[in-house]
Motif scaffolding. Structure first.
Motif, PDB file in Angstrom:
ATOM      1  N   TYR A 612       0.540  -1.091  -0.177  1.00 60.67           N
ATOM      2  CA  TYR A 612      -0.113  -0.270   0.413  1.00 60.67           C
ATOM      3  C   TYR A 612       0.860   1.557  -0.001  1.00 60.67           C
ATOM      4  N   GLU A 613       1.668   1.435   0.721  1.00 54.79           N
ATOM      5  CA  GLU A 613       2.377   2.568   0.873  1.00 54.79           C
ATOM      6  C   GLU A 613       3.441   3.088  -0.237  1.00 54.79           C
ATOM      7  N   GLU A 614       3.557   1.273  -1.372  1.00 52.28           N
ATOM      8  CA  GLU A 614       4.611   2.030  -2.081  1.00 52.28           C
ATOM      9  C   GLU A 614       3.344   2.291  -3.327  1.00 52.28           C
ATOM     10  N   MET A 671      -9.262  10.122  -1.392  1.00 54.76           N
ATOM     11  CA  MET A 671      -9.813   9.671  -0.592  1.00 54.76           C
ATOM     12  C   MET A 671     -10.494   8.505  -0.503  1.00 54.76           C
ATOM     13  N   TRP A 672     -10.692   7.759  -1.936  1.00 61.50           N
ATOM     14  CA  TRP A 672     -10.642   6.358  -2.208  1.00 61.50           C
ATOM     15  C   TRP A 672      -9.253   6.063  -2.267  1.00 61.50           C
ATOM     16  N   LEU A 673      -8.211   6.606  -1.882  1.00 58.81           N
ATOM     17  CA  LEU A 673      -6.795   6.031  -1.631  1.00 58.81           C
ATOM     18  C   LEU A 673      -6.674   5.486  -0.340  1.00 58.81           C
ATOM     19  N   GLN A 674      -7.521   6.332   0.128  1.00 56.40           N
ATOM     20  CA  GLN A 674      -7.510   5.627   1.994  1.00 56.40           C
ATOM     21  C   GLN A 674      -8.623   4.832   2.426  1.00 56.40           C
ATOM     22  N   ASN A 685      -2.342   6.484   8.388  1.00 56.48           N
ATOM     23  CA  ASN A 685      -0.938   6.518   7.247  1.00 56.48           C
ATOM     24  C   ASN A 685      -0.918   7.843   7.468  1.00 56.48           C
ATOM     25  N   PRO A 686       0.386   8.010   7.320  1.00 55.29           N
ATOM     26  CA  PRO A 686      -0.050   9.863   6.917  1.00 55.29           C
ATOM     27  C   PRO A 686       1.390  10.114   5.648  1.00 55.29           C
ATOM     28  N   VAL A 687       1.132   8.526   5.005  1.00 57.37           N
ATOM     29  CA  VAL A 687       2.271   8.799   3.602  1.00 57.37           C
ATOM     30  C   VAL A 687       1.283   9.287   2.350  1.00 57.37           C
ATOM     31  N   LEU A 688       0.058   9.124   2.332  1.00 61.83           N
ATOM     32  CA  LEU A 688      -0.665  10.296   1.552  1.00 61.83           C
ATOM     33  C   LEU A 688      -0.713  11.780   1.396  1.00 61.83           C
ATOM     34  N   GLY A 689      -0.603  12.479   2.964  1.00 54.64           N
ATOM     35  CA  GLY A 689      -0.378  13.563   3.070  1.00 54.64           C
ATOM     36  C   GLY A 689       1.233  13.762   2.424  1.00 54.64           C
ATOM     37  N   GLN A 745      -3.270  20.895   5.701  1.00 53.45           N
ATOM     38  CA  GLN A 745      -1.848  20.295   6.116  1.00 53.45           C
ATOM     39  C   GLN A 745      -1.674  21.461   4.508  1.00 53.45           C
ATOM     40  N   LEU A 746      -2.484  21.088   3.526  1.00 51.43           N
ATOM     41  CA  LEU A 746      -1.104  21.252   1.870  1.00 51.43           C
ATOM     42  C   LEU A 746      -1.367  22.811   1.908  1.00 51.43           C
ATOM     43  N   GLN A 747      -2.347  24.097   2.491  1.00 56.92           N
ATOM     44  CA  GLN A 747      -2.064  25.252   3.078  1.00 56.92           C
ATOM     45  C   GLN A 747      -0.984  25.909   3.644  1.00 56.92           C
TER      46      GLN A 747
END
Length: 836
Positions: A612-614, A671-674, A685-689, A745-747
């Protein structure tokens, strides 16, 4: 261009003007030493002053002798070389390799890896034999006056000095004791570099636990194995043992007396190269000559070759398979090597490259995988996830002499994961941790073919995949013919574009050799009838200019192509937005099924988390393929007769399309990625952010913005004006309803990137620096601007003030305490940036 056979390096020309004579001009040999002198211990403190002794007193009856180009004698623990006069002054290549890797050291160093290579010569100075390290960076024809200056300004380092122990009875060879050269902590033969010494806390070399384990002599080379042990504070393994031990191998290889005729390098064809400054050329500057690296292939039947017939080479390229290769995978490794046979036929050679099983001692008692004449495909028992294909070449001509292909055992894990996440949606065979042997074997075969390409002299060619239309990658007939890229040398591994129902075979999802490989091998290896390398240039240029076929060969050096959206790793097709759209569609099918594909009864969810993380990392890669379109500049190298542009700005409409794609797929959290099916098993999991933040950061780098500023001056019609881009980007990140946590967070990342564009108080060095920070000629469009002298700080301040103004309005109307706190925090952060 003068004949390369007459170009010599420093010490040959210098011999005429120095007191130290070489083999071309020997002083009289002294008389044999007296018995009293002979009684001096062979390695006492006076060794450097001792006169030579009779041969029989030095090479005694108990010596173990192995005869070769340089004969080797072992007497107890002492090692003596017998160097013929005929080899004094000849060029050798000395290669230091690691043959026993310390446990736990990790990285890309495996058994067979080259650590250091240098051109050396044996030269005699009175009763001393010297081993000199020769620079090949500067040359001149020996008949020219400039040759003396080249020699004087490139004086060779002496890396070994040995008193002559004896002369042979016919005075045709010199015997020297080389034990200390190989058995001590000699920088010229050490397997531990300065960085490793710091990392491992190396305190000293321990001679009690170090020794020369073997010395072999062959017709053209000597192979010395050394076990080296060091006291170390932080060794890579057995941390309480306080030591690190490794085995190294020194290969001293005689180079051809007449170097192979070189082929002049062309930056439009992706070959590795060697270069030198030839001061003997009649031009108004010190001219640099650059040659490609390639194997020496000569036809057995030159007349048939000249008629255009396929001819076998006198000496084919042969790779031996490591006996450690698992039996299951050996056929695929062999096929990956021999797949290049068909490519070499385009250059007129039949059976030019072969793969063979390494013979046993019974089959060939003289075979030694450490023989520098042997090329190997090694299987490394390592957790490293990679494969490598380096080669060793003659620095005088670029002739490849040997190569060590390495497949690291755990690289199968990489491809298992990539096959699942990139092709699982459309390829049922890839929906399991237990990838079928046929699919994994085919993947391994192509990786070996890729590394063999490097060993044949070819660089990566990341431009090649852009030759294929994206939609063609969904075509059965197209992929069955061409695979996924025009060359095996691209990092285009799996077909992530193909959709379920397209009907591709399992192997059509995998890269393969392509038309670019045919062209490059023909360009580099086909023999011509031209008299010199210089006159051959016109023929080579013609091959490039007169290409026919649907996919003309293209290559751009990486330093020039960093801003070209066609030149990217792991990408497919000619349209990053369309290709990434197809990738997202497949990901939306793959992600919900990932838990079932990667989890077996009785297992935990470790494999799920890894894949998943990869997968999220690869998703970010697709997003960055699109991001490169923004501020993109396409590069096409041209020559003097062409009026076509070298640099072309990507049209504004394509850049805006790319930004719109990123706004929809990155700025709005996917959101579909998590999905719950994954989060409930591996937790938040913080990987997406982190990956989203990475994309935002890349869109606001000084290099990208500076390139867009330059593009406005260079091509205003196509450029995406930086003020317009920043306004569009701000709208995509900052507009909309009250931001959720991922958007907040992006901002904050956005603000940090704008802050990075505000220069620190100027200093003398900063104010004086030019674009790219000085130090060499920067590559166009890929160097960061000098921030204090650019418009970027002013544009960043303008954006910060606009965001601060909007944040004040948003804070006053915020419906939640969290949103109000966020907007007030934004206001205060910007104040701190603008008024530090």
């Amino acid at each position: 261009m003068r004949s390369p056979l007459r170009l010599v390096t420093a010490t040959v020309a210098l011999a005429a003007s120095t007191a130290c004579a070489t083999s071309t001009r020997q002083p009289p040999r002294p008389a044999p030493a007296t018995p009293a002198a002979a009684a001096t211990p062979p390695n006492g403190p006076a060794a450097a002053r001792r006169a030579p002794r009779p041969y029989a007193q030095v090479i005694t009856r108990d010596a173990r002798t192995e005869r070769g180009g340089i004969t080797v004698h072992r007497i107890d623990e002492r090692i003596l070389f017998e160097v013929p006069d005929s080899l004094l002054g000849r060029d050798f290549l000395m290669v230091t390799r690691v043959s026993g890797v310390p446990a736990g050291s990790g990285g890309f160093q495996s058994a067979g890896s080259s650590l250091n290579e240098r051109l050396v010569r044996w030269e005699r100075a009175s009763d001393r034999l010297l081993l000199k390290s020769i620079s090949t960076d500067a040359v001149a024809d020996t008949t020219l006056p400039i040759a003396l200056s080249v020699a004087q300004n490139n004086f060779p380092a002496i890396i070994g000095g040995f008193p002559v122990a004896a002369y042979t009875a016919d005075s045709a060879a010199i015997v020297v004791d080389v034990t200390d050269f190989f058995a001590t902590d000699n920088p010229a033969t050490s397997g531990v570099n300065a960085a490793q010494r710091r990392t491992w806390g190396v305190r000293r070399f321990d001679p009690a636990r170090s020794f020369v384990s073997s010395v072999r002599s062959f017709p053209t080379n000597i192979e010395v194995r050394q076990v080296q042990t060091f006291d170390a504070a932080t060794p890579p393994d057995d941390v309480n043992g306080g030591s690190v031990t490794m085995e190294t191998r020194q290969s001293i290889v005689l180079l051809p007396k007449v170097p192979m005729r070189p082929r002049i390098f062309d930056p439009r064809v992706g070959y590795f190269s060697v270069n030198r400054v030839n001061y003997g050329l009649d031009v108004l500057k010190a001219e640099r000559e650059t040659f490609i690296t390639r194997w020496r292939l000569e036809p057995r039947d030159p007349a048939a070759y000249a008629r255009g017939e396929l001819v076998e080479p006198i000496k084919p390229i042969v790779y031996y398979l490591d006996p450690a290769t698992p039996t299951r995978w050996a056929p695929y490794v062999k096929q990956g090597v021999e797949d290049w046979q068909q490519v070499f036929e385009k250059a007129g050679f039949k059976n030019a490259i072969l793969a063979k099983a390494a013979p046993s001692k019974t089959e060939d008692p003289d075979f030694d995988p450490d023989d520098a004449r042997v090329s190997m495909v090694r299987w490394a028992a390592s957790l490293t996830r990679n494969a490598t294909g380096p080669h060793t070449h003659d620095p005088r001509s670029g002739e490849i002499l040997n190569s060590e292909i390495t497949w690291y055992h755990n690289h199968m894990r990489s491809y298992r994961n990539w096959l699942i996440m990139e092709t699982g949606a459309a390829n049922p065979a890839a929906r399991t941790l237990d990838i079928p042997e046929e699919l994994m074997g085919e993947t391994m075969r192509q990786v070996i073919a890729h590394e063999i390409g490097h060993a044949l002299g070819l660089q990566h060619n990341m431009m090649a995949s852009a030759s294929f239309p994206v939609d063609s990658l969904r075509s059965v007939s197209f992929t069955r013919t061409y695979g996924v890229s025009a060359t095996i040398m691209d990092y285009a591994r799996q077909n992530y574009v193909a959709q379920p129902g397209d009907g591709l075979r399992t192997k059509d999802f995998i890269r393969r050799l392509g038309p670019f490989d045919d062209f490059a091998i023909n360009w580099g290896y086909r023999l011509t009838t031209t008299p010199t390398p210089e006159t051959e240039r016109a023929v080579l240029h013609g091959w490039l200019q007169q290409q026919s076929g649907p996919f003309p060969y293209r290559f751009v050096p990486p330093r020039l192509a960093a801003a070209d959206p066609r030149h990217q790793t792991e990408d497919l097709g000619d349209d990053p937005v369309k290709a990434s759209t197809y990738a997202v569609e497949n990901y939306k099918r793959m992600i919900p099924s990932l838990a079932s594909w990667t989890t077996r009864p009785g297992d935990d969810f470790t494999e799920l988390q890894e894949v998943y993380e990869e997968a999220v990392g690869r998703w970010a890669g697709y997003m960055n393929h699109v991001a490169t379109v923004i501020g993109g500049v396409q590069v096409a190298l041209q020559t003097g007769e062409s009026m076509d542009p070298v640099y072309a700005v990507v049209p504004r409409a394509r850049q805006r399309e790319a930004l719109a794609f990123l706004s929809a797929n990155v700025f709005t959290t996917p959101m579909w990625l998590q999905p719950p099916s994954i989060v409930q098993r591996i937790g938040p999991n913080p990987v997406l952010g982190a990956r989203q933040a990475g994309v935002i950061s890349s869109l606001l780098t000084a290099t990208r913005l500076g390139r867009m500023v330059d593009a406005e001056r260079y091509d205003a019609a196509n450029a995406y004006p930086v003020t317009e881009y920043l306004a569009d980007l701000k709208r995509g990140v900052w507009s909309g309803a009250e931001p959720d946590l991922p958007r907040r967070q992006l901002q904050r990342v956005y603000l940090q990137r704008l802050d990075a564009l505000l220069p620190t108080p100027p200093t003398t060095s900063a104010a004086a620096g030019g674009p790219g920070g000085g130090g060499g000629r920067p590559a166009p469009f890929v160097s960061a601007p000098n921030l204090p002298q650019s418009d970027l700080p002013a544009l960043a301040r303008m954006q910060l003030r606009e965001i601060q103004r909007d944040a004040r309005a948003a804070a006053s109307s915020a419906r939640s305490a969290t949103a109000r706190a966020h907007w007030n925090d934004v206001i205060e952060r910007i104040t701190a940036m603008l008024e530090p």
